[in-house]
Motif scaffolding. Structure first.
Motif, PDB file in Angstrom:
ATOM      1  N   TRP A 104       0.840  -1.094  -0.040  1.00 22.02           N
ATOM      2  CA  TRP A 104       0.089  -0.156   0.029  1.00 22.02           C
ATOM      3  C   TRP A 104       0.912   1.213  -0.136  1.00 22.02           C
ATOM      4  O   TRP A 104       2.138   1.146   0.242  1.00 22.02           O
ATOM      5  CB  TRP A 104      -0.917   0.133   1.132  1.00 22.02           C
ATOM      6  CG  TRP A 104      -1.549  -1.112   1.453  1.00 22.02           C
ATOM      7  CD1 TRP A 104      -3.192  -1.375   0.868  1.00 22.02           C
ATOM      8  CD2 TRP A 104      -1.443  -2.232   2.076  1.00 22.02           C
ATOM      9  NE1 TRP A 104      -3.320  -2.765   1.159  1.00 22.02           N
ATOM     10  CE2 TRP A 104      -2.570  -3.133   2.026  1.00 22.02           C
ATOM     11  CE3 TRP A 104      -0.374  -2.762   3.102  1.00 22.02           C
ATOM     12  CZ2 TRP A 104      -2.784  -4.674   2.562  1.00 22.02           C
ATOM     13  CZ3 TRP A 104      -0.483  -3.775   3.547  1.00 22.02           C
ATOM     14  CH2 TRP A 104      -1.544  -4.927   3.391  1.00 22.02           C
ATOM     15  N   SER A 105       0.415   2.281  -0.524  1.00 23.28           N
ATOM     16  CA  SER A 105       0.888   3.784  -0.252  1.00 23.28           C
ATOM     17  C   SER A 105       0.971   4.284   1.221  1.00 23.28           C
ATOM     18  O   SER A 105       0.170   3.756   2.046  1.00 23.28           O
ATOM     19  CB  SER A 105       0.276   4.669  -1.140  1.00 23.28           C
ATOM     20  OG  SER A 105      -1.008   4.962  -0.610  1.00 23.28           O
ATOM     21  N   SER A 165     -14.095  -4.466   7.523  1.00 19.78           N
ATOM     22  CA  SER A 165     -13.988  -3.428   6.723  1.00 19.78           C
ATOM     23  C   SER A 165     -12.838  -2.829   6.225  1.00 19.78           C
ATOM     24  O   SER A 165     -12.365  -2.615   5.022  1.00 19.78           O
ATOM     25  CB  SER A 165     -14.927  -2.258   7.002  1.00 19.78           C
ATOM     26  OG  SER A 165     -16.240  -2.746   7.297  1.00 19.78           O
ATOM     27  N   ILE A 166     -11.812  -3.048   7.105  1.00 20.76           N
ATOM     28  CA  ILE A 166     -10.374  -2.771   6.727  1.00 20.76           C
ATOM     29  C   ILE A 166      -9.975  -3.681   6.000  1.00 20.76           C
ATOM     30  O   ILE A 166      -9.061  -3.677   4.922  1.00 20.76           O
ATOM     31  CB  ILE A 166      -9.676  -2.580   8.118  1.00 20.76           C
ATOM     32  CG1 ILE A 166     -10.133  -1.573   9.033  1.00 20.76           C
ATOM     33  CG2 ILE A 166      -8.249  -2.197   7.738  1.00 20.76           C
ATOM     34  CD1 ILE A 166      -9.365  -1.153  10.513  1.00 20.76           C
ATOM     35  N   ILE A 167     -10.055  -5.242   6.242  1.00 23.69           N
ATOM     36  CA  ILE A 167      -9.560  -6.334   5.730  1.00 23.69           C
ATOM     37  C   ILE A 167     -10.075  -6.155   4.049  1.00 23.69           C
ATOM     38  O   ILE A 167      -9.102  -6.351   3.058  1.00 23.69           O
ATOM     39  CB  ILE A 167      -9.925  -7.693   6.290  1.00 23.69           C
ATOM     40  CG1 ILE A 167      -9.373  -7.676   7.604  1.00 23.69           C
ATOM     41  CG2 ILE A 167      -9.675  -8.713   5.416  1.00 23.69           C
ATOM     42  CD1 ILE A 167      -9.668  -9.066   8.310  1.00 23.69           C
ATOM     43  N   PHE A 168     -11.266  -5.819   3.742  1.00 25.20           N
ATOM     44  CA  PHE A 168     -11.742  -5.734   2.514  1.00 25.20           C
ATOM     45  C   PHE A 168     -10.998  -4.513   1.920  1.00 25.20           C
ATOM     46  O   PHE A 168     -10.561  -4.796   0.612  1.00 25.20           O
ATOM     47  CB  PHE A 168     -13.483  -5.340   2.678  1.00 25.20           C
ATOM     48  CG  PHE A 168     -13.923  -5.170   1.242  1.00 25.20           C
ATOM     49  CD1 PHE A 168     -14.006  -6.085   0.585  1.00 25.20           C
ATOM     50  CD2 PHE A 168     -14.263  -3.743   0.757  1.00 25.20           C
ATOM     51  CE1 PHE A 168     -14.465  -6.140  -1.075  1.00 25.20           C
ATOM     52  CE2 PHE A 168     -14.761  -3.738  -0.656  1.00 25.20           C
ATOM     53  CZ  PHE A 168     -15.123  -4.698  -1.171  1.00 25.20           C
ATOM     54  N   MET A 209      -8.318  -3.409   2.401  1.00 23.63           N
ATOM     55  CA  MET A 209      -6.786  -3.792   2.202  1.00 23.63           C
ATOM     56  C   MET A 209      -6.601  -4.744   0.827  1.00 23.63           C
ATOM     57  O   MET A 209      -5.680  -4.448   0.129  1.00 23.63           O
ATOM     58  CB  MET A 209      -6.210  -4.530   3.243  1.00 23.63           C
ATOM     59  CG  MET A 209      -5.965  -3.723   4.681  1.00 23.63           C
ATOM     60  SD  MET A 209      -5.493  -4.481   6.221  1.00 23.63           S
ATOM     61  CE  MET A 209      -4.074  -5.212   5.735  1.00 23.63           C
ATOM     62  N   SER A 210      -7.667  -5.353   0.824  1.00 25.88           N
ATOM     63  CA  SER A 210      -7.526  -6.590  -0.277  1.00 25.88           C
ATOM     64  C   SER A 210      -7.633  -5.811  -1.633  1.00 25.88           C
ATOM     65  O   SER A 210      -7.195  -6.141  -2.673  1.00 25.88           O
ATOM     66  CB  SER A 210      -8.684  -7.450   0.058  1.00 25.88           C
ATOM     67  OG  SER A 210      -8.569  -8.396  -0.894  1.00 25.88           O
ATOM     68  N   ASP A 248      -9.055   4.813  -3.435  1.00 27.34           N
ATOM     69  CA  ASP A 248      -9.160   5.476  -2.304  1.00 27.34           C
ATOM     70  C   ASP A 248      -9.857   4.615  -1.055  1.00 27.34           C
ATOM     71  O   ASP A 248     -10.796   3.722  -1.171  1.00 27.34           O
ATOM     72  CB  ASP A 248     -10.663   6.464  -2.550  1.00 27.34           C
ATOM     73  CG  ASP A 248     -11.080   7.126  -1.479  1.00 27.34           C
ATOM     74  OD1 ASP A 248     -10.576   7.176  -0.327  1.00 27.34           O
ATOM     75  OD2 ASP A 248     -12.224   7.931  -1.682  1.00 27.34           O
ATOM     76  N   PHE A 249      -9.088   4.371  -0.326  1.00 27.86           N
ATOM     77  CA  PHE A 249      -9.367   3.380   0.830  1.00 27.86           C
ATOM     78  C   PHE A 249     -10.358   3.532   1.622  1.00 27.86           C
ATOM     79  O   PHE A 249     -11.452   2.450   1.555  1.00 27.86           O
ATOM     80  CB  PHE A 249      -8.250   3.605   2.013  1.00 27.86           C
ATOM     81  CG  PHE A 249      -7.890   2.482   3.078  1.00 27.86           C
ATOM     82  CD1 PHE A 249      -7.228   1.097   2.581  1.00 27.86           C
ATOM     83  CD2 PHE A 249      -8.940   2.287   4.039  1.00 27.86           C
ATOM     84  CE1 PHE A 249      -7.187   0.237   3.489  1.00 27.86           C
ATOM     85  CE2 PHE A 249      -8.795   1.224   4.931  1.00 27.86           C
ATOM     86  CZ  PHE A 249      -8.018   0.012   4.598  1.00 27.86           C
ATOM     87  N   ASP A 250     -10.878   4.683   1.866  1.00 26.16           N
ATOM     88  CA  ASP A 250     -12.195   5.090   2.527  1.00 26.16           C
ATOM     89  C   ASP A 250     -13.357   4.557   1.726  1.00 26.16           C
ATOM     90  O   ASP A 250     -14.302   4.083   2.434  1.00 26.16           O
ATOM     91  CB  ASP A 250     -12.274   6.634   2.841  1.00 26.16           C
ATOM     92  CG  ASP A 250     -11.054   7.084   3.832  1.00 26.16           C
ATOM     93  OD1 ASP A 250     -10.162   6.485   4.181  1.00 26.16           O
ATOM     94  OD2 ASP A 250     -11.208   8.107   4.292  1.00 26.16           O
TER      95      ASP A 250
END
Ligand SMILES: C[S@@+](CC[C@H](N)C(=O)[O-])C[C@H]1O[C@@H](n2cnc3c(N)ncnc32)[C@H](O)[C@@H]1O
Length: 393
Positions: free
Chosen positions: A153-154, A183-186, A188-189, A220-222
């Motif tokens: 990841w950046s 939701s973080i794991i998703f 991240m994936s 966009d991670f969010d």
């Protein structure tokens, strides 16, 4: 057997049974008589997700991240106990924390927008990778920015991982904790520049690979985080079934199951260890600042599965079958035609391990298996087997 087919997808996972879920559940239904179902090697816990409102589930896996996914699906979620705008609230809290850290380290500014040459791109990536040498003193929740910036990841995406991980801990006493982690794991994936796992990240070797990696860098991670939280909120609710989640080696788990259970076993069938492919998920949930090694930045305490070692796999199956037999339990075992051991050998071990109270049978289905590569040979045709040990009465 009724099952929920709307299981929210949490992560790309090698060997996930998502695509053959109906085949697996239809065959479980043929032998199930209402007892507890133990998913012995649960991985992404798709079975618990699907049967969460149907049967009493016991979800187990040696990897701790799997227990977080299981608790996401199996917890009692009463959304009325949270403010109506809980998702906005969590996202605002995460973004506020990101801003705070961003301002504290305002010299760390890694902008991909105006990068056009390979040289500039690799310099930006290398500068982020060097953050592993920083101490980030007096900054809680800096594990990902320090150790993974410029890798999978950046820096900005790592900042989001750390921030939402902090917010997850703010809700530690509630099932929302697990929803936030999943939701973080998703996210991240789907923002990682690697190919569906974390065994290694890619280097930009030419303009084409640079452009492809850049596509992931600016994701966009969010956006992904919100999307999964919204889906989990709309699908998960309360259930009155007595579910259980453990994080044990399969033999310890089998000691723990009730007599007469039904066991679904989906052990690894390749020589690669899950702990190497998904170390970053283990680190996310444990958040323990582990010692890291090698280019892939793996944690050093990785589990080695006997099912992934050709010299141990036979004995691993023997022990599994004997233990299930001694518990008078039933078994549905998933395996693949590309596995470490041939189908006829497994059937031979089953025939000599299970006593006369059992009927042993085999079912199969053709399946396109993902190789987790980004270019050629993305998937290959394999046969998925179910080896079934059914009690006669
Ligand atoms: C093929 S995957 C299971 C996939 C899962 N059925 C799904 O659909 O996501 C195999 C799983 O076995 C777990 N595992 C490997 N060795 C184990 C052991 N000794 N005890 C318990 N789990 C183990 C791995 O962590 C991995 O999640």
């Amino acid at each position: 057997m009724i099952f929920d087919s709307d299981v929210p997808h949490i992560t790309k996972y090698m060997g996930s049974k998502r695509n053959i879920l109906k085949f697996v559940i239809d065959n479980i239904a043929e032998i199930h008589r209402g007892e507890e179902i133990c998913d012995l090697f649960a991985g992404t816990c798709i079975l618990s997700g699907a049967l969460r409102n149907t049967a009493s589930m016991h979800s187990n896996d040696i990897q701790n991240y799997s227990s977080y996914i299981a608790k996401t699906y199996l917890s009692n979620h009463d959304w009325n106990t949270y403010p109506e705008d809980i998702i906005d609230l969590v996202i605002n809290q995460g973004q506020a924390y990101k801003k705070e850290i961003g301002e504290k380290f305002n010299k760390l500014n890694f902008n991909y927008e105006n990068i056009t040459s390979l040289e500039e791109f690799n310099k930006l990536e290398d500068d982020q990778k060097c953050l592993i040498n920083e101490t980030f003193e007096n900054t809680p929740y800096h594990l990902f920015i320090k150790n993974y910036s410029g890798t999978y990841w950046s820096y900005d995406q790592c900042l989001a991982i750390d921030a939402f991980r902090k917010i997850a801990d703010d809700y530690k006493e509630t099932p929302l904790h697990y929803v936030i982690i999943s939701s973080i794991i998703f996210a991240m994936s789907y923002t990682s520049q690697s190919t569906g796992h974390y065994a290694q990240y890619r280097n930009a070797k030419d303009i084409n690979s640079m452009l492809d990696i850049k596509k992931y860098r600016i994701k966009d991670f969010d956006f992904y985080f919100r999307r999964k939280m919204e889906e989990l909120k709309s699908v998960l609710s309360t259930n009155n079934l007595n579910h259980k989640v453990t994080n044990l080696d399969y033999l310890d788990c089998l000691k723990d199951i009730s007599t007469g259970s039904t066991v679904y076993a989906d052990p690894p069938y390749g020589f690669v260890h899950y702990s190497r492919f998904y170390h970053a998920l283990e680190t996310l949930v444990n958040y323990d600042y582990p010692e890291l090694k090698y280019k892939g930045r793996y944690r050093t305490d990785r589990h080695q599965s006997p099912f992934s070692k050709s010299k141990d796999v036979r004995v691993a199956f023997e022990k599994m079958f004997n233990k299930i037999n001694s518990k008078q339990a039933q078994l549905i075992l998933s395996y693949s035609s590309t596995g470490m051991i041939r189908l006829d050998e497994i059937v031979e071990i089953a025939n000599s391990s299970f006593d006369f109270n059992y009927d042993i049978s085999v079912k199969s289905i053709d399946h396109l298996h993902s190789t987790m590569g980004r270019s050629e040979d993305k998937s290959r045709e394999v046969k998925e087997y179910l080896i079934i040990a059914k009690r006669k009465k």
